[in-house]
Scaffold this active site. Structure first.
Site, mmCIF file in Angstrom:
data_model
loop_
_atom_site.group_PDB
_atom_site.id
_atom_site.type_symbol
_atom_site.label_atom_id
_atom_site.label_comp_id
_atom_site.label_asym_id
_atom_site.label_seq_id
_atom_site.Cartn_x
_atom_site.Cartn_y
_atom_site.Cartn_z
ATOM 1 N N GLY A 194 37.266 26.750 84.931
ATOM 2 C CA GLY A 194 37.655 26.419 86.096
ATOM 3 C C GLY A 194 38.503 25.073 86.389
ATOM 4 O O GLY A 194 38.401 24.650 87.573
ATOM 5 N N LYS A 215 38.194 22.657 79.367
ATOM 6 C CA LYS A 215 37.943 23.866 78.775
ATOM 7 C C LYS A 215 38.179 25.302 79.336
ATOM 8 O O LYS A 215 37.472 26.040 79.336
ATOM 9 C CB LYS A 215 36.263 23.692 78.891
ATOM 10 C CG LYS A 215 35.510 24.561 77.563
ATOM 11 C CD LYS A 215 36.124 24.181 76.109
ATOM 12 C CE LYS A 215 35.516 25.066 75.063
ATOM 13 N NZ LYS A 215 36.078 24.715 73.716
ATOM 14 N N ASP A 216 39.494 25.138 79.962
ATOM 15 C CA ASP A 216 40.090 26.243 80.683
ATOM 16 C C ASP A 216 41.459 26.494 80.390
ATOM 17 O O ASP A 216 41.830 26.062 79.309
ATOM 18 C CB ASP A 216 39.541 26.541 82.118
ATOM 19 C CG ASP A 216 39.821 27.855 82.640
ATOM 20 O OD1 ASP A 216 40.198 28.635 82.026
ATOM 21 O OD2 ASP A 216 38.792 28.216 83.519
ATOM 22 N N GLU A 217 42.259 26.847 81.093
ATOM 23 C CA GLU A 217 43.633 26.967 80.975
ATOM 24 C C GLU A 217 44.232 25.594 80.486
ATOM 25 O O GLU A 217 44.295 24.664 81.095
ATOM 26 C CB GLU A 217 44.534 27.379 82.106
ATOM 27 C CG GLU A 217 43.730 28.545 82.983
ATOM 28 C CD GLU A 217 43.453 29.941 82.046
ATOM 29 O OE1 GLU A 217 44.075 29.980 80.926
ATOM 30 O OE2 GLU A 217 42.906 30.769 82.649
ATOM 31 N N GLY A 239 40.991 25.081 76.711
ATOM 32 C CA GLY A 239 40.790 26.400 76.902
ATOM 33 C C GLY A 239 41.660 27.087 76.013
ATOM 34 O O GLY A 239 41.603 28.237 75.339
#
Length: 446
Positions: A194, A215-217, A239
């Site tokens: 998120g 830790k996402d896109e 991520g």
């Protein structure tokens, strides 16, 4: 006020090769904008004391310069307690040479630029930053805070040489923008989903020389989108790059990713959907290096992390994965090739070539394909598109899988409970390559 050390930029937008459909970037230089009018936020009430709210001063400076001019945020520390919606700009630039620290608690977007053209946001010193202090939210399990930067319906633009840190939610979103260039950026976020790095949808946009930690896109294309070029990307404990999530009426075409280095991330590249409709076609993903990632090449048309959308599935066609190398964390648990397509909307004309990856744990890895047709590895080469599932197990390392590493690979993440330090922007984002454009700080001091 002394003359500003404004980066000398070309007067015409830049045209590059690749999947772009035309020129990108501002139509006029920052020099010409400054010559028209300069609006220093200090003249509108801003104070570099890390206490006085810069929001109203920035809004007033925008109003004064939005018909043509340059807004200047000098070096120093500024608090932002109220968010800004900067709308209707024409031939406007913002130089952020200071650091903005979030103090407000509203949702939405700290900085929204919308319905504007010929726009530029950058730092002369390549050290201008926005510190979101997202950890204040994240340590309480809250991911619903504000985004740092959003561009919406902006054309002929550039964002470069700035640093975005610890967004409470997403860091940088480009929503229905066109003819833009994004480069020479460092984005550093918390270790949680998120907290997207860059999300982009629109037309004719070039994103290059960007480092993302989260830790996402990392850098992700969403729909609708066409003619997007993404290159020289450093996903450094992130991520990973992706496309999606894809849903109803997907319309994505002419996408090129190249020279992407991914370390200790969730995936090297993922195309994710669950049901839905529409198409993704004419996409090339080449020159990828990965190390220590959970997934590598990951196409998942039944992605369980999203709620299923009505429809037979998004049709993926004419997609090529070329020149991938490196290692994955555990090739038996999560093989380096996973192309799982919808049984009711099979993938067609998929190509996997020059692909050499090996497992870091154990002595075998798997390739999995489902309802995917094309050439290479577990893909079926057939005129028929009936559903199938196959898994190949490999026990011998392929030749040529070893790849160069980056010296700046992080040794740990930044967690979600403590303040994240503001980094510097690197000058290389892929092994063996220097940034396509020099840092603005180098140009202004030359």
């Amino acid at each position: 006020m002394p003359a500003l050390p404004i980066l000398a930029l070309a007067l015409a937008p830049l045209l590059v090769n690749g999947q772009l459909s035309g020129s990108v970037g501002p139509l006029t230089s920052a020099h010409s904008k400054a010559a028209t009018k300069t609006c220093n936020v200090l003249d509108y009430g801003a104070v570099a004391d890390n206490s006085t709210d810069i929001g109203s001063a920035l809004s007033e400076a925008w109003d004064a310069c939005s018909d043509g001019g340059l807004i200047y945020i000098p070096p120093g520390d500024y608090a932002m307690d109220t968010w800004v919606s900067l709308s209707g700009g024409k031939a406007t630039a913002i130089i952020l040479d200071g650091t903005i620290y979030r103090t407000g608690t509203d949702g939405g977007n700290m900085i929204l630029v919308e319905n504007s053209s010929d726009f530029e946001l950058y730092s002369n010193s390549s050290s201008g930053a926005v510190q979101g202090f997202g950890y204040v939210y994240h340590r309480e399990g809250d991911l619903d805070g504000p985004r740092i930067l959003r561009l919406q319906d902006v054309s002929n633009f550039a964002v470069h040489d700035i640093i975005l840190v610890d967004a409470p939610a997403f860091h940088f979103v480009m929503d229905d923008c066109s003819d833009g260039e994004v480069y020479n950026m460092a984005i550093r976020g918390g270790n949680s989903g998120g907290l997207d790095g860059i999300d982009v949808w629109g037309s004719n946009i070039w994103v290059h020389d960007v480092e993302v930690t989260n830790k996402d896109e990392c850098v992700t294309v969403k729909g609708p989108a066409n003619n997007i070029l993404v290159e020289s990307i450093y996903c450094n404990w992130s991520g990973g790059c992706a496309m999606g999530s894809l849903g109803a009426d997907t319309d994505i075409t002419d996408i090129l990713y190249r020279n992407v280095y991914t370390w200790s991330s969730n995936q090297m590249y993922m195309i994710k959907s669950n049901g839905g409709s529409g198409t993704v076609n004419n996409t090339l993903l080449e020159n990828f290096i990965g190390r220590g990632n959970r997934y590598s090449l990951d196409v998942d048309s039944y992605w369980s992390s999203m709620t299923a959308v009505d429809g037979d599935g998004v049709q993926l066609s004419n997609i090529t994965f070329k020149n991938w190398k490196g290692t994955e964390a555990d090739g038996a648990e999560r093989g380096p090739i996973k192309v799982v397509c919808s049984d009711t909307a099979p993938c067609t004309d998929i190509t996997i070539e020059d692909f050499a990856m090996w497992t870091e744990s154990g002595d075998e890895q798997t390739y999995t394909c489902e309802s995917a047709y094309g050439d290479g590895f577990c893909l079926e080469d057939s005129d028929s598109t009936t559903s199938y599932t196959t898994t190949q197990t490999v026990t011998t390392a392929p030749s040529g899988y070893s790849a160069t590493t980056m010296a700046a690979d992080l040794t740990t993440d930044f967690g979600t409970t403590a303040s994240i330090p503001i980094p510097t922007i690197p000058t290389s984002f892929y092994p063996g390559l220097t940034a396509i454009s020099p840092l603005a700080s180098a140009a202004t001091t030359a």
